[in-house]
Design a protein around this motif. Sequence first.
Motif, PDB file in Angstrom:
ATOM      1  N   ALA A   1      74.286   5.491 -51.582  1.00  0.00           N
ATOM      2  CA  ALA A   1      75.518   5.992 -50.975  1.00  0.00           C
ATOM      3  C   ALA A   1      75.210   7.027 -49.898  1.00  0.00           C
ATOM      4  CB  ALA A   1      76.427   6.605 -52.046  1.00  0.00           C
ATOM      5  N   ALA A   2      74.215   7.886 -50.153  1.00  0.00           N
ATOM      6  CA  ALA A   2      73.860   8.902 -49.165  1.00  0.00           C
ATOM      7  C   ALA A   2      73.250   8.262 -47.929  1.00  0.00           C
ATOM      8  CB  ALA A   2      72.878   9.913 -49.777  1.00  0.00           C
ATOM      9  N   VAL A   3      72.417   7.253 -48.114  1.00  0.00           N
ATOM     10  CA  VAL A   3      71.808   6.558 -46.982  1.00  0.00           C
ATOM     11  C   VAL A   3      72.883   5.899 -46.123  1.00  0.00           C
ATOM     12  CG1 VAL A   3      70.308   4.642 -46.323  1.00  0.00           C
ATOM     13  CG2 VAL A   3      69.603   6.199 -48.145  1.00  0.00           C
ATOM     14  N   VAL A   4      73.809   5.186 -46.767  1.00  0.00           N
ATOM     15  CA  VAL A   4      74.884   4.522 -46.027  1.00  0.00           C
ATOM     16  C   VAL A   4      75.721   5.540 -45.260  1.00  0.00           C
ATOM     17  CG1 VAL A   4      76.981   3.142 -46.240  1.00  0.00           C
ATOM     18  CG2 VAL A   4      74.970   2.545 -47.588  1.00  0.00           C
ATOM     19  N   ALA A   5      76.016   6.673 -45.895  1.00  0.00           N
ATOM     20  CA  ALA A   5      76.845   7.691 -45.244  1.00  0.00           C
ATOM     21  C   ALA A   5      76.188   8.219 -43.978  1.00  0.00           C
ATOM     22  CB  ALA A   5      77.116   8.837 -46.220  1.00  0.00           C
ATOM     23  N   VAL A   6      74.885   8.504 -44.048  1.00  0.00           N
ATOM     24  CA  VAL A   6      74.184   9.041 -42.881  1.00  0.00           C
ATOM     25  C   VAL A   6      74.094   7.991 -41.778  1.00  0.00           C
ATOM     26  CG1 VAL A   6      71.985   9.958 -42.040  1.00  0.00           C
ATOM     27  CG2 VAL A   6      72.870  10.690 -44.254  1.00  0.00           C
ATOM     28  N   LEU A   7      73.779   6.756 -42.140  1.00  0.00           N
ATOM     29  CA  LEU A   7      73.651   5.708 -41.141  1.00  0.00           C
ATOM     30  C   LEU A   7      75.002   5.351 -40.525  1.00  0.00           C
ATOM     31  CD1 LEU A   7      71.061   3.401 -42.942  1.00  0.00           C
ATOM     32  CD2 LEU A   7      70.643   5.129 -41.189  1.00  0.00           C
ATOM     33  N   ALA A   8      76.068   5.397 -41.317  1.00  0.00           N
ATOM     34  CA  ALA A   8      77.400   5.148 -40.774  1.00  0.00           C
ATOM     35  C   ALA A   8      77.810   6.259 -39.811  1.00  0.00           C
ATOM     36  CB  ALA A   8      78.419   5.029 -41.909  1.00  0.00           C
ATOM     37  N   LEU A   9      77.324   7.487 -40.080  1.00  0.00           N
ATOM     38  CA  LEU A   9      77.627   8.608 -39.192  1.00  0.00           C
ATOM     39  C   LEU A   9      77.076   8.355 -37.791  1.00  0.00           C
ATOM     40  CD1 LEU A   9      78.911  11.428 -39.086  1.00  0.00           C
ATOM     41  CD2 LEU A   9      76.703  12.375 -39.788  1.00  0.00           C
ATOM     42  N   ALA A  10      75.911   7.718 -37.725  1.00  0.00           N
ATOM     43  CA  ALA A  10      75.298   7.432 -36.418  1.00  0.00           C
ATOM     44  C   ALA A  10      76.159   6.477 -35.602  1.00  0.00           C
ATOM     45  CB  ALA A  10      73.895   6.841 -36.619  1.00  0.00           C
ATOM     46  N   VAL A  11      76.629   5.398 -36.215  1.00  0.00           N
ATOM     47  CA  VAL A  11      77.437   4.431 -35.463  1.00  0.00           C
ATOM     48  C   VAL A  11      78.820   5.000 -35.164  1.00  0.00           C
ATOM     49  CG1 VAL A  11      78.407   3.197 -37.459  1.00  0.00           C
ATOM     50  CG2 VAL A  11      78.063   1.988 -35.316  1.00  0.00           C
ATOM     51  N   PHE A  12      79.322   5.890 -36.024  1.00  0.00           N
ATOM     52  CA  PHE A  12      80.607   6.522 -35.763  1.00  0.00           C
ATOM     53  C   PHE A  12      80.547   7.370 -34.497  1.00  0.00           C
ATOM     54  CE2 PHE A  12      83.588  10.053 -36.110  1.00  0.00           C
ATOM     55  CZ  PHE A  12      84.781   9.408 -36.420  1.00  0.00           C
ATOM     56  N   MET A  13      79.484   8.168 -34.360  1.00  0.00           N
ATOM     57  CA  MET A  13      79.359   9.031 -33.181  1.00  0.00           C
ATOM     58  C   MET A  13      79.294   8.212 -31.902  1.00  0.00           C
ATOM     59  SD  MET A  13      76.847  12.235 -34.141  1.00  0.00           S
ATOM     60  CE  MET A  13      75.421  11.209 -34.441  1.00  0.00           C
ATOM     61  N   SER A  14      78.484   7.159 -31.910  1.00  0.00           N
ATOM     62  CA  SER A  14      78.322   6.364 -30.695  1.00  0.00           C
ATOM     63  C   SER A  14      79.603   5.624 -30.337  1.00  0.00           C
ATOM     64  CB  SER A  14      77.169   5.375 -30.867  1.00  0.00           C
ATOM     65  OG  SER A  14      77.473   4.416 -31.864  1.00  0.00           O
ATOM     66  N   SER A  15      80.309   5.097 -31.340  1.00  0.00           N
ATOM     67  CA  SER A  15      81.547   4.361 -31.078  1.00  0.00           C
ATOM     68  C   SER A  15      82.659   5.289 -30.619  1.00  0.00           C
ATOM     69  CB  SER A  15      81.993   3.607 -32.336  1.00  0.00           C
ATOM     70  OG  SER A  15      81.025   2.660 -32.726  1.00  0.00           O
ATOM     71  N   LEU A  16      82.708   6.475 -31.198  1.00  0.00           N
ATOM     72  CA  LEU A  16      83.743   7.442 -30.833  1.00  0.00           C
ATOM     73  C   LEU A  16      83.708   7.736 -29.337  1.00  0.00           C
ATOM     74  CD1 LEU A  16      85.889   9.441 -32.142  1.00  0.00           C
ATOM     75  CD2 LEU A  16      84.065  11.153 -32.048  1.00  0.00           C
ATOM     76  N   ASP A  17      82.508   7.840 -28.786  1.00  0.00           N
ATOM     77  CA  ASP A  17      82.384   8.225 -27.386  1.00  0.00           C
ATOM     78  C   ASP A  17      82.696   7.099 -26.407  1.00  0.00           C
ATOM     79  OD1 ASP A  17      81.318  10.821 -28.242  1.00  0.00           O
ATOM     80  OD2 ASP A  17      80.627  10.930 -26.175  1.00  0.00           O
ATOM     81  N   LEU A  18      82.923   5.882 -26.914  1.00  0.00           N
ATOM     82  CA  LEU A  18      83.321   4.799 -26.019  1.00  0.00           C
ATOM     83  C   LEU A  18      84.729   5.016 -25.474  1.00  0.00           C
ATOM     84  CD1 LEU A  18      81.990   1.629 -27.856  1.00  0.00           C
ATOM     85  CD2 LEU A  18      81.229   2.503 -25.648  1.00  0.00           C
ATOM     86  N   PHE A  19      85.611   5.617 -26.290  1.00  0.00           N
ATOM     87  CA  PHE A  19      87.014   5.748 -25.896  1.00  0.00           C
ATOM     88  C   PHE A  19      87.528   7.181 -25.902  1.00  0.00           C
ATOM     89  CE2 PHE A  19      86.769   1.345 -27.400  1.00  0.00           C
ATOM     90  CZ  PHE A  19      87.359   0.684 -26.338  1.00  0.00           C
ATOM     91  N   ILE A  20      86.762   8.118 -26.426  1.00  0.00           N
ATOM     92  CA  ILE A  20      87.259   9.483 -26.520  1.00  0.00           C
ATOM     93  C   ILE A  20      87.427  10.127 -25.150  1.00  0.00           C
ATOM     94  CG2 ILE A  20      85.010  10.653 -26.676  1.00  0.00           C
ATOM     95  CD1 ILE A  20      86.206  12.415 -28.861  1.00  0.00           C
ATOM     96  N   VAL A  21      86.687   9.632 -24.146  1.00  0.00           N
ATOM     97  CA  VAL A  21      86.699  10.237 -22.819  1.00  0.00           C
ATOM     98  C   VAL A  21      87.945   9.838 -22.019  1.00  0.00           C
ATOM     99  CG1 VAL A  21      85.418  10.446 -20.656  1.00  0.00           C
ATOM    100  CG2 VAL A  21      84.198  10.297 -22.814  1.00  0.00           C
ATOM    101  N   ASN A  22      88.562   8.698 -22.371  1.00  0.00           N
ATOM    102  CA  ASN A  22      89.652   8.180 -21.541  1.00  0.00           C
ATOM    103  C   ASN A  22      90.763   9.191 -21.310  1.00  0.00           C
ATOM    104  OD1 ASN A  22      88.405   5.680 -21.314  1.00  0.00           O
ATOM    105  ND2 ASN A  22      89.363   4.891 -23.165  1.00  0.00           N
ATOM    106  N   LEU A  23      91.196   9.848 -22.367  1.00  0.00           N
ATOM    107  CA  LEU A  23      92.312  10.771 -22.251  1.00  0.00           C
ATOM    108  C   LEU A  23      91.908  12.086 -21.591  1.00  0.00           C
ATOM    109  CD1 LEU A  23      94.120  10.205 -25.667  1.00  0.00           C
ATOM    110  CD2 LEU A  23      94.798   9.397 -23.417  1.00  0.00           C
ATOM    111  N   ALA A  24      90.603  12.288 -21.379  1.00  0.00           N
ATOM    112  CA  ALA A  24      90.149  13.512 -20.724  1.00  0.00           C
ATOM    113  C   ALA A  24      90.078  13.371 -19.213  1.00  0.00           C
ATOM    114  CB  ALA A  24      88.770  13.914 -21.264  1.00  0.00           C
ATOM    115  N   PHE A  25      90.242  12.154 -18.679  1.00  0.00           N
ATOM    116  CA  PHE A  25      90.089  11.940 -17.242  1.00  0.00           C
ATOM    117  C   PHE A  25      91.004  12.827 -16.388  1.00  0.00           C
ATOM    118  CE2 PHE A  25      87.847   7.588 -16.628  1.00  0.00           C
ATOM    119  CZ  PHE A  25      86.718   8.138 -17.207  1.00  0.00           C
ATOM    120  N   PRO A  26      92.302  12.935 -16.708  1.00  0.00           N
ATOM    121  CA  PRO A  26      93.140  13.807 -15.873  1.00  0.00           C
ATOM    122  C   PRO A  26      92.657  15.256 -15.853  1.00  0.00           C
ATOM    123  CG  PRO A  26      94.502  12.368 -17.222  1.00  0.00           C
ATOM    124  CD  PRO A  26      93.102  12.210 -17.713  1.00  0.00           C
ATOM    125  N   SER A  27      92.228  15.767 -16.993  1.00  0.00           N
ATOM    126  CA  SER A  27      91.739  17.151 -17.060  1.00  0.00           C
ATOM    127  C   SER A  27      90.440  17.311 -16.286  1.00  0.00           C
ATOM    128  CB  SER A  27      91.544  17.565 -18.520  1.00  0.00           C
ATOM    129  OG  SER A  27      92.760  17.541 -19.226  1.00  0.00           O
TER     130      SER A  27
END
Length: 500
Positions: free
Chosen positions: A11-37
């Motif tokens: 469970a700990a291994v899965v949690a850490v490895l899932a954290l890696a893909v979460f960070m990379s995926s988050l940054d695919l779309f998190i920037v969109n709403l920051a463009f005007p700023s």
Amino acid sequence: METSRRPSSSAAVVAVLALAVFMSSLDLFIVNLAFPSISRQYPGTSLSSLSWVLNAYTIVFAALLVPAGRWADRIGRRRVLIAGMAAFTLGSLLCGLAPGVGALIAARVIQAAGAGAMVPASLSLLLAAIPAPGRAKAIGTWSAVGALGAALGPVIGGSLVEIDWRWVFWVNLPVGLAAVILAARVVPESKDERPLGHPDVIGAGLLAAAVGLVALALVKAPAWGWGSVGFIGLLAASVFCGAAMVLRSRRHHSPVIELSLLRSREFSGAFGASVLYYAGFGAFVLSAVEFLTSVWHYSPVLAGLAIAPGPVMVLPFARTVAPRLTGWLGGPGRVAVLGCVINAGAQLLWFYRIQGSPAYLTHLLPTQLLGGAGVGLTIPSLLGAGSASLKPAQFGTGSGILNMARQVGTVLGVAGLVAILSRVSGTDPIAAYRNALLLIIAFFGAAGVVSGALLSGRPGGRPGGRPGVAREPAESTSVRGEPVPAVSALATDQASGIGG
């Protein structure tokens, strides 16, 4: 042969490895709403220049996935994972400190290089470290968390932009530092220890160029035109680089891609279906945000909250519903078909109910809930179907290729969406979004057709065979000192619903 050094909780291994893909995926779309700023912070910056804050990340990320996965197989997957996490975290820090758009784009390239290393390494580590009985559930969790990160990007981004756009990047710092420490302590090392000689560096460069040129062509197509010389030229250059890479892979003793991977019906089918599905998924997420902010005039925070119910549906459907349906339906490919049908149906429902005045609870909310359920069923099923044919020595390379499908598909979907929305005048925005919805439905439908044609057979590829019978493993692997079946046993896990 695989090696690992320290025992850890699965469970700990899965949690850490899932954290890696979460960070990379988050940054695919998190920037969109920051463009005007960001544009207000750097006055005089053209929209074309600003678009590279997103495009540079996507192109570099997609181009490095397979070479990085191959390198992880050779020098150690945990080592590459930690290096990728560190680079991603450093890039996030530099993004927030950027004094101008040029520096911001350069920092995004560093971020993307880190993401391109840590994503295939994380999936290959998961396949190597988790014993066969729990592997289906682990893959469901890993892929669902990645989809959750992409879908939550606008939600988190909308909230952080209200504070300062730089926090869109700085939010990664504590998460990245914690991930590096946890990966070093929790995740067991593994690699392919066969004496393969020096890797094909030229082949890796050709592959990175081929993928990068395709991504660049798709990114620039809305501005240049789909029939323009520039667009066609980039595609031709990509085909040339890809063909040269294939020729080298046939002759090199340690190719960047073992061509036997592409001869697998399950692997090729999962790759093709993933490209199409992620094209629909990427356009689906972005179109919802754009519609809410530009037509219903929601604030970034409210728009993020409005699409939050969709991501909430992903994890339970991926972890619990998808494995059970795999047992009932007789294979992950059939679950993927069902997920694609649900996604297409959700978009069709929204197509008929879309209107210019806000009616969230009765109109958009059902679409979000159905769409999230479809994502939770489809993404882990495609990943499981593709991973089932991998040998242990191919974990990193195969993971890189499957994740490359995600990036190329996302770029394709976003480019198509932008092309459609930019062609329709502002006097009739509903017509523009109806056309976009037809494109999204077509992508999901095509993904379902490919899944049904290539992945809907019983696990193990034996017509008429009973569910749960996997093909003979090509080789075995040693994880935590215990021999376990090769990853082809994943078909058994998913068909029987273990871990569901």
